[in-house]
Design an enzyme around this catalytic site. Structure first.
Site, mmCIF file in Angstrom:
data_model
loop_
_atom_site.group_PDB
_atom_site.id
_atom_site.type_symbol
_atom_site.label_atom_id
_atom_site.label_comp_id
_atom_site.label_asym_id
_atom_site.label_seq_id
_atom_site.Cartn_x
_atom_site.Cartn_y
_atom_site.Cartn_z
ATOM 1 N N GLU A 1 -1.212 2.340 -5.542
ATOM 2 C CA GLU A 1 -1.755 3.558 -6.154
ATOM 3 C C GLU A 1 -0.387 4.795 -6.798
ATOM 4 O O GLU A 1 -0.240 5.463 -5.706
ATOM 5 C CB GLU A 1 -2.643 4.426 -5.571
ATOM 6 C CG GLU A 1 -4.171 3.843 -5.369
ATOM 7 C CD GLU A 1 -5.205 4.620 -4.853
ATOM 8 O OE1 GLU A 1 -4.911 5.878 -4.169
ATOM 9 O OE2 GLU A 1 -6.547 4.469 -5.070
ATOM 10 N N HIS B 1 0.822 -1.336 -0.088
ATOM 11 C CA HIS B 1 0.129 -0.020 0.100
ATOM 12 C C HIS B 1 0.881 1.276 -0.047
ATOM 13 O O HIS B 1 1.079 1.883 0.960
ATOM 14 C CB HIS B 1 -0.958 0.112 1.200
ATOM 15 C CG HIS B 1 -2.087 0.798 0.909
ATOM 16 N ND1 HIS B 1 -3.314 0.112 0.199
ATOM 17 C CD2 HIS B 1 -2.618 1.790 1.250
ATOM 18 C CE1 HIS B 1 -4.142 1.088 0.253
ATOM 19 N NE2 HIS B 1 -3.827 2.044 0.896
ATOM 20 N N TRP C 1 -13.168 -0.199 -0.021
ATOM 21 C CA TRP C 1 -12.412 0.420 1.023
ATOM 22 C C TRP C 1 -13.176 0.996 1.999
ATOM 23 O O TRP C 1 -14.171 1.850 1.803
ATOM 24 C CB TRP C 1 -11.631 1.575 0.278
ATOM 25 C CG TRP C 1 -10.548 2.164 1.080
ATOM 26 C CD1 TRP C 1 -10.841 3.564 1.734
ATOM 27 C CD2 TRP C 1 -9.225 1.718 1.635
ATOM 28 N NE1 TRP C 1 -9.912 3.764 2.430
ATOM 29 C CE2 TRP C 1 -8.795 3.063 2.305
ATOM 30 C CE3 TRP C 1 -8.464 0.686 1.562
ATOM 31 C CZ2 TRP C 1 -7.559 2.990 2.902
ATOM 32 C CZ3 TRP C 1 -7.359 0.726 1.665
ATOM 33 C CH2 TRP C 1 -6.684 1.612 2.574
ATOM 34 N N TYR D 1 -13.737 6.127 -6.793
ATOM 35 C CA TYR D 1 -14.773 6.331 -5.913
ATOM 36 C C TYR D 1 -15.988 7.279 -6.365
ATOM 37 O O TYR D 1 -15.643 8.308 -7.317
ATOM 38 C CB TYR D 1 -14.005 7.311 -5.036
ATOM 39 C CG TYR D 1 -13.044 6.716 -3.849
ATOM 40 C CD1 TYR D 1 -13.143 6.142 -2.625
ATOM 41 C CD2 TYR D 1 -11.636 6.141 -4.557
ATOM 42 C CE1 TYR D 1 -12.591 5.352 -1.772
ATOM 43 C CE2 TYR D 1 -10.827 5.224 -3.664
ATOM 44 C CZ TYR D 1 -11.484 5.200 -2.583
ATOM 45 O OH TYR D 1 -10.603 4.176 -1.455
ATOM 46 N N GLU E 1 -9.780 -1.504 -5.143
ATOM 47 C CA GLU E 1 -10.205 -0.579 -4.327
ATOM 48 C C GLU E 1 -11.371 0.334 -4.931
ATOM 49 O O GLU E 1 -11.004 0.645 -6.090
ATOM 50 C CB GLU E 1 -8.915 0.271 -3.955
ATOM 51 C CG GLU E 1 -9.203 1.081 -2.550
ATOM 52 C CD GLU E 1 -8.063 1.986 -2.082
ATOM 53 O OE1 GLU E 1 -6.886 1.418 -2.194
ATOM 54 O OE2 GLU E 1 -8.288 3.125 -2.010
#
Ligand code: MG
Length: 322
Positions: A153, A120, A274, A214, A240
């Protein structure tokens, strides 16, 4: 009881146990074209949840939460998000960090579900990543449960840089594990899948590329990039995602979240939401009152958690027989 009745009971029992344990059902995963497939070549869609950064929410990295997320939330995959750079991340506390990730990995193996070992990070730490994944591949490479995610990411690194990094890390995994799935990051928070699709990594099998969304932030342009990548033959994995803004906060956009779920289901893309954490923000699924070891009551779960659990239960029919 007649002999035939015993046989029927035994078959039913085996079916129930096999269905409840995705790894028993699907075995060693592979990539065929853009599709994740089972050992026998049938399409597989995994659906599950990501833990939050281990360095900030270590309290949830244990067997109890894995059991709850597997049995009560119907997850077929979990993601252990091992923070790398900040605070007590892997670069500063490697042994402690590994031990938390391994708690989740070993509990997931016991539960018969898939588990992502997620590096991560938002920046490149090549030597550390090679050493870590080499050890993970040596330790767990024979288990069908394991999926490696080698760069969560990328933010500022170009695809050329991420690609060069990825090839090096893939080599250190493949020295010990010739076949488990490896997830490769795409530039700009896993949004530039169109750039990756024009110049993917060649010479290695069972690679997939991550797209993150998102829903309140990522709209039409990211669907278009995803469609373009699939048309070009790039295998995608949404490791995610969530319903609110990219900050992890703000209101949930239910309409666009549903659109993303429909898009992933239509294209048979695996997805992960997430996160398991108790921060005061929309995306953290748990309240501060939530027990560290799972078995959460509904009143300890926030809206994003309740909605995610509902979606996973709806679509993860491989866990229905539990
Ligand atoms: Mg293997």
């Amino acid at each position: 009881m007649k002999k035939s009745a015993y046989i029927i009971l035994a078959v039913l029992l085996i079916t129930v146990l096999t269905n409840a344990q995705p790894v028993k059902k699907y075995g060693h995963l592979k990539v065929d074209g853009t599709q994740l497939v089972s050992e026998k070549g049938e399409p597989v869609v995994l659906r599950g949840i990501s833990y939050g950064w281990h360095n900030w929410w270590p309290r949830f990295y244990n067997k109890g939460t894995v059991k709850t997320l597997s049995n009560d939330w119907n997850c077929s995959v979990l993601r252990a998000a091992m923070g790398v750079g900040p605070d007590s991340g892997y670069t500063k506390e490697p042994e402690w960090s590994k031990s938390l990730v391994m708690n989740v990995v070993e509990a997931a193996i016991d539960e018969g579900i898939y588990v992502i070992i997620d590096w991560h990070s938002h920046h490149i730490f090549l030597d550390e990543a090679k050493e870590f994944f080499s050890e993970m591949a040596k330790t767990y490479g024979d288990h069908p449960n394991i999926i490696y995610e080698i760069f969560n990411e990328p933010v500022e690194d170009s695809w050329e840089d991420v690609k060069e990094y990825s090839v090096e890390v893939i080599k250190s995994i493949r020295e010990h594990d010739p076949d488990n799935i490896i997830l490769v990051g795409s530039p700009h928070w896993d949004q530039d899948v169109h750039i990756v699709a024009d110049n993917p990594i060649v010479g290695y099998s069972n690679l997939m590329y991550t797209l993150h969304f998102y829903a309140a932030t990522h709209k039409e342009y990211l669907f278009e990039r995803g469609d373009y990548a699939l048309e070009k033959g790039l295998p995608l994995f949404v490791s995610e995602s969530a319903g609110m803004e990219a900050t992890g906060n703000g209101p949930i956009d239910y309409e666009n979240w549903t659109k993303w779920i429909d898009w992933m289901e239509k294209n048979q893309i695996s997805w992960i939401t997430w996160s398991i954490a108790d921060k005061d923000e929309t995306c953290s699924m748990l309240k501060k009152s939530a027990d560290s070891n799972g078995n959460w009551k509904d009143e300890e779960i926030k809206t994003s958690g309740l909605r995610t659990r509902e979606l996973i239960k709806k679509y993860n029919t491989c866990k229905d027989s539990k």
